[in-house]
Design an enzyme around this catalytic site. Structure first.
Site, PDB file in Angstrom:
ATOM      1  N   ARG A 158       0.826  -1.216   0.000  1.00 52.45           N
ATOM      2  CA  ARG A 158       0.000   0.000   0.000  1.00 52.45           C
ATOM      3  C   ARG A 158       0.860   1.265   0.000  1.00 52.45           C
ATOM      4  NH1 ARG A 158      -3.168  -3.577   3.426  1.00 52.45           N
ATOM      5  NH2 ARG A 158      -1.463  -3.322   4.873  1.00 52.45           N
ATOM      6  N   ASP A 178       9.985  -6.653  -4.396  1.00 49.90           N
ATOM      7  CA  ASP A 178       8.923  -7.168  -3.530  1.00 49.90           C
ATOM      8  C   ASP A 178       8.577  -8.552  -4.050  1.00 49.90           C
ATOM      9  OD1 ASP A 178       6.472  -7.868  -2.317  1.00 49.90           O
ATOM     10  OD2 ASP A 178       5.960  -5.756  -2.003  1.00 49.90           O
ATOM     11  N   CYS A 237      10.603   4.954   6.576  1.00 49.69           N
ATOM     12  CA  CYS A 237       9.383   5.385   7.274  1.00 49.69           C
ATOM     13  C   CYS A 237       8.498   4.167   7.512  1.00 49.69           C
ATOM     14  CB  CYS A 237       8.631   6.421   6.443  1.00 49.69           C
ATOM     15  SG  CYS A 237       9.481   7.998   6.386  1.00 49.69           S
ATOM     16  N   ALA A 238       9.116   2.969   7.499  1.00 45.69           N
ATOM     17  CA  ALA A 238       8.311   1.747   7.686  1.00 45.69           C
ATOM     18  C   ALA A 238       8.403   1.289   9.138  1.00 45.69           C
ATOM     19  CB  ALA A 238       8.767   0.670   6.732  1.00 45.69           C
ATOM     20  N   ARG A 239       9.482   0.617   9.478  1.00 46.73           N
ATOM     21  CA  ARG A 239       9.657   0.143  10.845  1.00 46.73           C
ATOM     22  C   ARG A 239      11.126   0.170  11.210  1.00 46.73           C
ATOM     23  NH1 ARG A 239       5.416   1.169  11.868  1.00 46.73           N
ATOM     24  NH2 ARG A 239       3.762   0.005  12.871  1.00 46.73           N
ATOM     25  N   ASP A 263      12.004   7.908  10.169  1.00 47.09           N
ATOM     26  CA  ASP A 263      10.818   8.231  10.963  1.00 47.09           C
ATOM     27  C   ASP A 263      10.630   7.184  12.067  1.00 47.09           C
ATOM     28  OD1 ASP A 263       8.334   9.616  11.559  1.00 47.09           O
ATOM     29  OD2 ASP A 263       7.283   7.934  10.620  1.00 47.09           O
ATOM     30  N   GLU A 268      12.092   2.993  20.255  1.00 51.23           N
ATOM     31  CA  GLU A 268      11.408   4.289  20.199  1.00 51.23           C
ATOM     32  C   GLU A 268      11.016   4.723  21.598  1.00 51.23           C
ATOM     33  OE1 GLU A 268       8.338   4.196  17.203  1.00 51.23           O
ATOM     34  OE2 GLU A 268       9.796   3.786  15.638  1.00 51.23           O
ATOM     35  N   HIS A 286       8.334   9.154  14.543  1.00 54.13           N
ATOM     36  CA  HIS A 286       7.279   8.229  14.079  1.00 54.13           C
ATOM     37  C   HIS A 286       5.996   9.000  13.743  1.00 54.13           C
ATOM     38  CE1 HIS A 286       5.917   3.770  14.421  1.00 54.13           C
ATOM     39  NE2 HIS A 286       5.185   4.402  13.518  1.00 54.13           N
ATOM     40  N   GLY A 288       4.713   9.220  10.547  1.00 50.87           N
ATOM     41  CA  GLY A 288       4.140   8.832   9.255  1.00 50.87           C
ATOM     42  C   GLY A 288       2.623   8.921   9.195  1.00 50.87           C
ATOM     43  N   ALA A 289       1.978   8.507  10.281  1.00 55.67           N
ATOM     44  CA  ALA A 289       0.510   8.470  10.254  1.00 55.67           C
ATOM     45  C   ALA A 289      -0.098   9.648  10.994  1.00 55.67           C
ATOM     46  CB  ALA A 289       0.039   7.170  10.888  1.00 55.67           C
TER      47      ALA A 289
HETATM   48  P1  NAD Z   1       1.653  -3.647   3.025  1.00 51.89           P
HETATM   49  O1  NAD Z   1       1.457  -4.934   3.712  1.00 51.89           O
HETATM   50  O2  NAD Z   1       0.593  -3.100   2.169  1.00 51.89           O
HETATM   51  O3  NAD Z   1       2.993  -3.720   2.160  1.00 51.89           O
HETATM   52  C1  NAD Z   1       4.143  -4.348   2.577  1.00 51.89           C
HETATM   53  C2  NAD Z   1       4.806  -4.940   1.361  1.00 51.89           C
HETATM   54  O4  NAD Z   1       6.067  -5.468   1.763  1.00 51.89           O
HETATM   55  C3  NAD Z   1       4.011  -6.084   0.747  1.00 51.89           C
HETATM   56  O5  NAD Z   1       3.746  -5.838  -0.614  1.00 51.89           O
HETATM   57  C4  NAD Z   1       4.914  -7.285   0.932  1.00 51.89           C
HETATM   58  O6  NAD Z   1       4.829  -8.166  -0.166  1.00 51.89           O
HETATM   59  C5  NAD Z   1       6.275  -6.638   1.003  1.00 51.89           C
HETATM   60  N1  NAD Z   1       7.278  -7.467   1.645  1.00 51.89           N
HETATM   61  C6  NAD Z   1       7.115  -8.312   2.703  1.00 51.89           C
HETATM   62  N2  NAD Z   1       8.295  -8.905   2.980  1.00 51.89           N
HETATM   63  C7  NAD Z   1       9.191  -8.443   2.080  1.00 51.89           C
HETATM   64  C8  NAD Z   1      10.562  -8.668   1.858  1.00 51.89           C
HETATM   65  N3  NAD Z   1      11.270  -9.535   2.628  1.00 51.89           N
HETATM   66  N4  NAD Z   1      11.183  -8.000   0.868  1.00 51.89           N
HETATM   67  C9  NAD Z   1      10.487  -7.132   0.093  1.00 51.89           C
HETATM   68  N5  NAD Z   1       9.178  -6.870   0.243  1.00 51.89           N
HETATM   69  C10 NAD Z   1       8.552  -7.522   1.230  1.00 51.89           C
HETATM   70  O7  NAD Z   1       2.038  -2.627   4.187  1.00 51.89           O
HETATM   71  P2  NAD Z   1       1.905  -1.039   4.115  1.00 51.89           P
HETATM   72  O8  NAD Z   1       0.600  -0.622   4.629  1.00 51.89           O
HETATM   73  O9  NAD Z   1       2.384  -0.592   2.781  1.00 51.89           O
HETATM   74  O10 NAD Z   1       2.995  -0.636   5.220  1.00 51.89           O
HETATM   75  C11 NAD Z   1       4.369  -0.772   4.935  1.00 51.89           C
HETATM   76  C12 NAD Z   1       5.192  -0.506   6.182  1.00 51.89           C
HETATM   77  O11 NAD Z   1       4.981   0.843   6.599  1.00 51.89           O
HETATM   78  C13 NAD Z   1       4.827  -1.358   7.380  1.00 51.89           C
HETATM   79  O12 NAD Z   1       5.993  -1.694   8.080  1.00 51.89           O
HETATM   80  C14 NAD Z   1       3.981  -0.432   8.225  1.00 51.89           C
HETATM   81  O13 NAD Z   1       3.977  -0.791   9.569  1.00 51.89           O
HETATM   82  C15 NAD Z   1       4.689   0.877   7.986  1.00 51.89           C
HETATM   83  N6  NAD Z   1       3.908   2.080   8.261  1.00 51.89           N
HETATM   84  C16 NAD Z   1       4.507   3.047   8.975  1.00 51.89           C
HETATM   85  C17 NAD Z   1       3.836   4.213   9.235  1.00 51.89           C
HETATM   86  C18 NAD Z   1       4.507   5.283  10.034  1.00 51.89           C
HETATM   87  O14 NAD Z   1       3.855   5.952  10.815  1.00 51.89           O
HETATM   88  N7  NAD Z   1       5.764   5.509   9.873  1.00 51.89           N
HETATM   89  C19 NAD Z   1       2.540   4.396   8.767  1.00 51.89           C
HETATM   90  C20 NAD Z   1       1.948   3.382   8.006  1.00 51.89           C
HETATM   91  C21 NAD Z   1       2.670   2.221   7.728  1.00 51.89           C
HETATM   92  C1  MLT Z   2       1.169   2.189  11.685  1.00 46.42           C
HETATM   93  O1  MLT Z   2       1.658   1.080  11.801  1.00 46.42           O
HETATM   94  O2  MLT Z   2      -0.003   2.350  11.347  1.00 46.42           O
HETATM   95  C2  MLT Z   2       2.013   3.367  11.931  1.00 46.42           C
HETATM   96  O3  MLT Z   2       3.232   3.063  12.459  1.00 46.42           O
HETATM   97  C3  MLT Z   2       1.300   4.494  12.535  1.00 46.42           C
HETATM   98  C4  MLT Z   2       1.101   4.566  14.008  1.00 46.42           C
HETATM   99  O4  MLT Z   2       0.963   3.590  14.681  1.00 46.42           O
HETATM  100  O5  MLT Z   2       1.013   5.672  14.493  1.00 46.42           O
END
Ligand code: NAD
Ligand code: MLT
Length: 542
Positions: A158, A178, A237-239, A263, A268, A286, A288-289
């Site tokens: 996403r 991916d 900005c993922a984890r 982020d 944390e 953190h 992002g959201a």
């Molecule tokens: P999602 O599940 O839609 O997408 C994750 C993608 O990663 C999937 O397409 C999956 O196939 C792929 N993936 C899994 N393992 C993999 C690997 N070993 N190598 C390559 N690709 C791989 O998730 P999302 O909603 O897009 O969220 C992505 C990340 O962003 C998550 O870690 C989520 O927690 C984080 N996130 C952070 C914030 C924030 O506040 N910073 C906000 C939203 C999401």
């Molecule tokens: C999430 O996983 O949705 C993000 O890290 C956002 C948050 O928890 O604030």
């Protein structure tokens, strides 16, 4: 206000992180809500036993200890996407549903990642601090354009795909790694899928968008930085933990990495002061959201999901429960009732204390059609069967944990499907095999839309209503068996409300199913067993 009719209590919800007011209000309309934002791990474990639902964001870590202490906990709601702060496996074992709101913050997270990418390209945070401290440093804050550069995204789900769309708007060429995304989806987005190493070695900017899992932990470390182009810029900005912070620090010091935007952190708030002190590194806590839109959406979605879970309604975002589309729910419900009956019957027909080794469910007819409609949703029916079967032997089995418990008990569950079946729209059969080579097969169907029937036991056709107390007698098909059995029951004031007989051939083996009004005591069963030509009697309760 929702009242649990069985216990006469109101559902209690505990919220332990910052959740937008709209979500809290919805929950308050449903049940009692306590908001406790600064609970320690110990305090949470001490009070969770009072609650039916726990609602969190990323600030609360839901450990095994907390889950085990949640004696009446039915659902954990994560306002947001990442559930790496929840022991989902333990929750599943305990039959606790875990729900999240995966789409609510996608755009905010993608915009934040892109803002970070632009910020490191143009050194905006440093320039801002410098000017505000009275300096006019134009040469020091020379940046780079993103236009024409290669952006490598690791994870194209996403958030990753939304970042990619924005990058293309800025004239970047996007490549991605991916393993779970098809070439077609990548093509649709105008993105080239490459191997992990190719993405690392060809990108000017690398942005991370995978979940944090055992596989992705430190997937960007020392050797990965070595593969990257000199002067690469990295965004996470993922984890925290997907990227090895110490390896990043060394790569920046070695001049390999020209900029990093973070982020999220391994811990944390972060404790890696040396990394944060580097001027190539920009950080946000953190965020992002953290937009009004995302927070509102996440809170409202999670409130709906938690309310749905507490009211036994289908929920869309359960991570450890199967979801069936709403339009199929009406069709599938009567089959779930039939499956529950078959599971319970099966549990009572296998010999006591024999370990169950194989649990095969076969679907014939409409349910056996693998391609479309209800046939695609048989897993939920299998879970219903398994749930009631296992519930005969152990406590606390539900739709969430039935498969996990079966696995723990070493029960091999298999499904088979055939589209054609004579005389029925659909037929569900379970074959149970225990140690010691015992095997039994029971088949059931629906008469009309929702009237469950047992139509076959171990090869004997019949038409029995699976309800209440039932006596299942196998015997040799000879005169003076059915009459004496009924007389014994009548003499002991046991009212027979239904009787079905199925036989192999004249004078061959036969099965009689009797529906009776009351439980049948052990001494009556002993008397029945004395009837000539009777092979076996089983009393079951459905
Ligand atoms: P999602 O599940 O839609 O997408 C994750 C993608 O990663 C999937 O397409 C999956 O196939 C792929 N993936 C899994 N393992 C993999 C690997 N070993 N190598 C390559 N690709 C791989 O998730 P999302 O909603 O897009 O969220 C992505 C990340 O962003 C998550 O870690 C989520 O927690 C984080 N996130 C952070 C914030 C924030 O506040 N910073 C906000 C939203 C999401
Ligand atoms: C999430 O996983 O949705 C993000 O890290 C956002 C948050 O928890 O604030």
């Amino acid at each position: 206000m929702s009242v649990n009719m069985e216990k006469g209590t109101t559902s209690k919800v505990l919220v332990t992180d910052n959740i937008s007011e709209e979500g809290i209000k919805k929950l308050q309309e449903f049940g009692d809500v306590d908001v406790e934002r600064d609970l320690s791990k110990e305090d949470l474990a001490a009070c969770i036993a009072d609650y039916d639902a726990l609602v969190i964001r990323s600030g609360t870590t839901v450990t095994k200890e907390i889950i085990d202490a949640g004696k009446r906990l039915k659902v954990i709601g994560r306002a947001g996407v990442g559930v790496d702060n929840i022991d989902v496996e333990r929750a599943t074992e305990k039959g606790i549903m875990v729900v999240n709101s995966p789409e609510a913050n996608t755009i905010s997270a993608a915009e934040h990642a892109f803002a970070m990418l632009l910020s490191i390209s143009r050194k905006i945070p440093a320039a801002n601090v410098s000017l505000k401290s009275g300096k006019w440093e134009r040469k020091k804050h020379m940046g780079v354009e993103v236009n024409g550069k290669v952006l490598g995204t690791i994870g194209l789900g996403r958030v990753g795909s939304e970042v990619a769309k924005r990058a293309k708007g800025f004239g970047m060429r996007v490549v991605a790694y991916d393993p779970f995304i098809s070439q077609d989806k990548a093509k649709e987005l105008g993105i080239t899928l490459l191997s992990f190493n190719e993405v690392l070695s060809t990108s000017d900017f690398i942005t991370l968008h995978t979940p944090l899992t055992k596989d992705t932990h430190h997937m960007i470390g020392k050797s990965e930085f070595e593969l990257m182009k000199d002067g690469v810029r990295v965004i996470n900005c993922a984890r925290g933990g997907i990227l090895d912070e110490d390896a990043l620090k060394e790569a920046i010091k070695a001049g390999k990495v020209a900029g990093a935007a973070l982020d999220v952190f391994e811990q944390e708030p972060p404790n890696n002061d040396d990394l944060l002190a580097l001027e190539e590194v920009i950080v946000t806590p953190h965020l992002g959201a953290s937009t009004t839109e995302a927070q509102r959406a996440a809170a409202v979605v999670i409130a709906d999901e938690v309310i749905g879970a507490l009211s036994n309604k289908p929920v869309k975002n359960a991570l450890n429960l199967l979801y069936v589309e709403e339009e199929l729910m009406d069709t599938i419900k009567p089959y779930l009732v039939l499956a529950e009956k078959l599971g319970l019957l099966g549990a009572q027909l296998i010999p006591k204390s024999r370990r169950i080794e194989q649990f095969n469910v076969s679907y014939e007819g409409e349910l056996g059609a693998v391609e479309a409609g209800i046939g695609k949703n048989t897993r939920m029916i299998t879970v219903a069967l398994l749930k009631n079967f296992l519930a005969w032997f152990t406590d606390g089995v539900n739709y969430v944990n039935a498969e996990a418990i079966a696995k723990k008990f070493g029960v091999k569950v298999t499904e088979s499907k055939t589209e054609g079946v004579e005389n029925f729209v659909s037929l569900i059969s379970i074959t149970l095999r225990t140690e010691g080579e015992f095997e039994t097969t029971i088949s059931g169907t629906l008469f009309g839309k929702d009237d469950p029937r047992i139509v076959k036991i171990d090869g004997f056709w019949m038409d029995a209503s699976p309800s209440g107390h039932m006596l299942i007698c196998s015997f040799i098909d000879k005169p003076r068996v059915i009459g004496p059995v009924c007389t014994i029951l009548g003499d002991r004031s046991i009212n027979i409300t239904g009787m079905r007989v199925g036989r192999e051939k004249i004078e061959g083996e036969a099965v009689m199913v009797l529906n009776v009004d009351n439980p049948v005591a052990g001494d009556i069963i002993e008397d029945i067993m004395k009837v000539e030509n009777l092979i076996d009697v089983k009393l079951v309760k459905l």
